[in-house]
Design a protein around this motif. Structure first.
Motif, PDB file in Angstrom:
ATOM      1  N   VAL A 172       0.855  -1.191   0.000  1.00  0.00           N
ATOM      2  CA  VAL A 172       0.000   0.000   0.000  1.00  0.00           C
ATOM      3  C   VAL A 172       0.887   1.235   0.000  1.00  0.00           C
ATOM      4  N   LYS A 173       0.767   2.022  -1.070  1.00  0.00           N
ATOM      5  CA  LYS A 173       1.590   3.224  -1.209  1.00  0.00           C
ATOM      6  C   LYS A 173       0.835   4.504  -0.850  1.00  0.00           C
ATOM      7  N   ALA A 174      -0.488   4.466  -0.959  1.00  0.00           N
ATOM      8  CA  ALA A 174      -1.277   5.672  -0.679  1.00  0.00           C
ATOM      9  C   ALA A 174      -2.722   5.270  -0.413  1.00  0.00           C
ATOM     10  N   TYR A 175      -3.490   6.249   0.029  1.00  0.00           N
ATOM     11  CA  TYR A 175      -4.908   6.033   0.332  1.00  0.00           C
ATOM     12  C   TYR A 175      -5.722   7.188  -0.258  1.00  0.00           C
ATOM     13  N   TRP A 176      -6.970   6.884  -0.587  1.00  0.00           N
ATOM     14  CA  TRP A 176      -7.928   7.929  -0.910  1.00  0.00           C
ATOM     15  C   TRP A 176      -8.573   8.415   0.392  1.00  0.00           C
ATOM     16  N   THR A 177      -8.627   9.714   0.570  1.00  0.00           N
ATOM     17  CA  THR A 177      -9.365  10.321   1.684  1.00  0.00           C
ATOM     18  C   THR A 177     -10.613  10.972   1.117  1.00  0.00           C
ATOM     19  N   LEU A 178     -11.781  10.588   1.632  1.00  0.00           N
ATOM     20  CA  LEU A 178     -13.042  11.132   1.142  1.00  0.00           C
ATOM     21  C   LEU A 178     -13.520  12.251   2.063  1.00  0.00           C
ATOM     22  N   TYR A 179     -13.618  13.450   1.500  1.00  0.00           N
ATOM     23  CA  TYR A 179     -14.142  14.601   2.232  1.00  0.00           C
ATOM     24  C   TYR A 179     -15.613  14.775   1.851  1.00  0.00           C
ATOM     25  N   LEU A 180     -16.485  14.694   2.848  1.00  0.00           N
ATOM     26  CA  LEU A 180     -17.926  14.814   2.638  1.00  0.00           C
ATOM     27  C   LEU A 180     -18.390  16.157   3.187  1.00  0.00           C
ATOM     28  N   ASP A 181     -18.642  17.086   2.301  1.00  0.00           N
ATOM     29  CA  ASP A 181     -19.121  18.421   2.688  1.00  0.00           C
ATOM     30  C   ASP A 181     -20.642  18.441   2.585  1.00  0.00           C
ATOM     31  N   ILE A 182     -21.303  18.680   3.708  1.00  0.00           N
ATOM     32  CA  ILE A 182     -22.762  18.620   3.802  1.00  0.00           C
ATOM     33  C   ILE A 182     -23.271  20.016   4.135  1.00  0.00           C
ATOM     34  N   MET A 183     -24.003  20.608   3.225  1.00  0.00           N
ATOM     35  CA  MET A 183     -24.484  21.980   3.388  1.00  0.00           C
ATOM     36  C   MET A 183     -26.008  22.006   3.413  1.00  0.00           C
ATOM     37  N   PHE A 184     -26.573  22.585   4.487  1.00  0.00           N
ATOM     38  CA  PHE A 184     -28.021  22.771   4.581  1.00  0.00           C
ATOM     39  C   PHE A 184     -28.396  24.108   3.952  1.00  0.00           C
ATOM     40  N   ILE A 185     -29.191  24.035   2.910  1.00  0.00           N
ATOM     41  CA  ILE A 185     -29.692  25.250   2.269  1.00  0.00           C
ATOM     42  C   ILE A 185     -30.927  25.759   2.998  1.00  0.00           C
ATOM     43  N   SER A 186     -31.785  24.853   3.410  1.00  0.00           N
ATOM     44  CA  SER A 186     -32.948  25.201   4.225  1.00  0.00           C
ATOM     45  C   SER A 186     -33.151  24.093   5.236  1.00  0.00           C
ATOM     46  N   LEU A 187     -33.695  24.459   6.387  1.00  0.00           N
ATOM     47  CA  LEU A 187     -33.848  23.499   7.481  1.00  0.00           C
ATOM     48  C   LEU A 187     -35.230  23.636   8.095  1.00  0.00           C
ATOM     49  N   ALA A 211      -5.990   4.964  -9.851  1.00  0.00           N
ATOM     50  CA  ALA A 211      -4.735   5.529  -9.338  1.00  0.00           C
ATOM     51  C   ALA A 211      -3.695   4.426  -9.246  1.00  0.00           C
ATOM     52  N   SER A 212      -2.486   4.723  -9.669  1.00  0.00           N
ATOM     53  CA  SER A 212      -1.391   3.747  -9.622  1.00  0.00           C
ATOM     54  C   SER A 212      -0.122   4.447  -9.155  1.00  0.00           C
ATOM     55  N   VAL A 220       1.868   9.101  -6.968  1.00  0.00           N
ATOM     56  CA  VAL A 220       0.636   8.491  -7.456  1.00  0.00           C
ATOM     57  C   VAL A 220       0.199   9.202  -8.733  1.00  0.00           C
ATOM     58  N   VAL A 221      -0.158   8.410  -9.720  1.00  0.00           N
ATOM     59  CA  VAL A 221      -0.610   8.945 -11.000  1.00  0.00           C
ATOM     60  C   VAL A 221      -2.049   8.474 -11.222  1.00  0.00           C
ATOM     61  N   CYS A 222      -2.919   9.412 -11.574  1.00  0.00           N
ATOM     62  CA  CYS A 222      -4.334   9.094 -11.814  1.00  0.00           C
ATOM     63  C   CYS A 222      -4.623   9.136 -13.310  1.00  0.00           C
ATOM     64  N   SER A 223      -5.387   8.168 -13.764  1.00  0.00           N
ATOM     65  CA  SER A 223      -5.779   8.122 -15.170  1.00  0.00           C
ATOM     66  C   SER A 223      -6.900   9.118 -15.428  1.00  0.00           C
ATOM     67  N   PRO A 224      -6.794   9.931 -16.498  1.00  0.00           N
ATOM     68  CA  PRO A 224      -7.872  10.893 -16.797  1.00  0.00           C
ATOM     69  C   PRO A 224      -9.037  10.271 -17.551  1.00  0.00           C
TER      70      PRO A 224
END
Length: 323
Positions: A172-187, A211-212, A220-224
């Protein structure tokens, strides 16, 4: 004789909207005392608002969803970033069951936009609701084993130098980190269910590029190419259901004289007058992941059992709507 010009006294009846604002508790109580009970919104006690889910609206992110639950609208964006294994303090074992939480590879952040509700107007001090929701979403992300850790690992297998060498073990050379941005427009009530539904819909549509590891540049190189993108392998479908409990309990009366009603998917007007709430989390395979109760003393075992059974029905409806 002169005609009587006196007029009848003006009516003291209030319009429905005024009654709801002046005395929200008695207003709700008057509706629930009907036979059958009906809520001010016209819903029955166990009726939830129909979710509206739209995915793929944010083209710059790896996954996105817009969820509307009545007048509650929330947007979730899932964006992947690469974390090199060499940048971690102590790279954990690849088979570590808590790999995601150990490295913090799932990062949710909830924001309440200014003006999303009367409690979040310009000039008002920030509330702790956003922090509380972020923590609850984070806890459920890790506690439900939702994301497969292997989907977030970027491995490299060294080529064999000669035929006598043993087969190389992927590293394992790297990891994906998932950022989840949750925005309330109305509540308008029930923010946790809406936020989690948006997270689930966004993760269901998240596609990460191939990614490889490039041994020459040690990067790390990502395929487009779009055909090289792959979806996440979600291992469960957790669904949440929140219930508010309206009770007529009074310190001057016996508890046996109090009445209570369990309201599914409460809106803001109902949350404001309910002192007790129950949230059930399950994944649909007869597994209850959690039951959280806050405030009040009206809910007993029978009420909790009823909430769990209703949540199983809710799971079927939500699972059919998710992409």
């Amino acid at each position: 004789m002169a005609a009587d010009t006196s007029t009848a006294p003006a009516s003291l009846a209030f319009p429905r909207a005024t009654f709801a604002k002046l005395t929200p508790g008695p207003f709700l109580h008057a509706h629930l005392k009907q036979s059958p009970p009906i809520r001010p919104s016209g819903r029955t006690l166990i009726e939830c608002r129909e979710p509206q889910i739209t995915t793929g609206s944010l083209t710059h992110s790896h996954g996105s969803a817009v969820v509307r639950l009545g007048d509650t609208t929330v947007v979730c964006s899932a964006q992947g970033e690469i974390l090199n294994a060499s940048d971690t303090p102590s790279p954990p074992d690849a088979d570590d069951g808590d790999l995601l939480e150990t490295l913090g590879l799932l990062v949710p952040n909830v924001e309440l936009s200014t003006g999303c509700s009367p409690a979040h107007l310009p000039g008002n001090p920030p509330s702790t609701l956003a922090q509380s929701l972020s923590w609850k979403v984070r806890t459920l992300l890790y506690g439900s084993d939702l994301v497969n850790p292997k989907d977030l690992q970027i491995t490299f297998t060294a080529p064999k130098i000669d035929e006598e060498d043993d087969a190389s073990v992927p590293e394992v050379k790297a990891y994906w980190t998932l950022y989840l941005d949750i925005m309330f427009i109305s509540l308008d009530g029930n923010p946790f269910d809406a936020a989690w539904l948006a997270v689930m819909a966004a993760l269901r549509t998240t596609r990460l590029p191939k990614a490889s590891w490039d041994a020459d540049t040690e990067a790390v190189v990502c395929s487009p190419a779009l055909e090289d993108y792959s979806r996440l392998t979600l291992q469960a479908t957790p669904v949440t259901a929140t219930f508010a409990v309206f009770s007529t309990a009074n310190p001057l009366k016996q508890r046996s004289e109090a009445e209570s009603w369990v309201l599914a998917d409460p809106d803001t007007s109902e949350e404001d007058v309910c002192r007790e709430a129950v949230t059930v989390v399950l994944d649909g395979s007869n597994r209850v992941l959690g039951v959280e109760k806050a405030g009040g003393r009206a809910v007993g075992k029978e009420s909790v059992r009823e909430c769990v059974e209703l949540t199983f029905g809710r799971w079927k409806d939500v699972n059919a709507m998710l992409p």
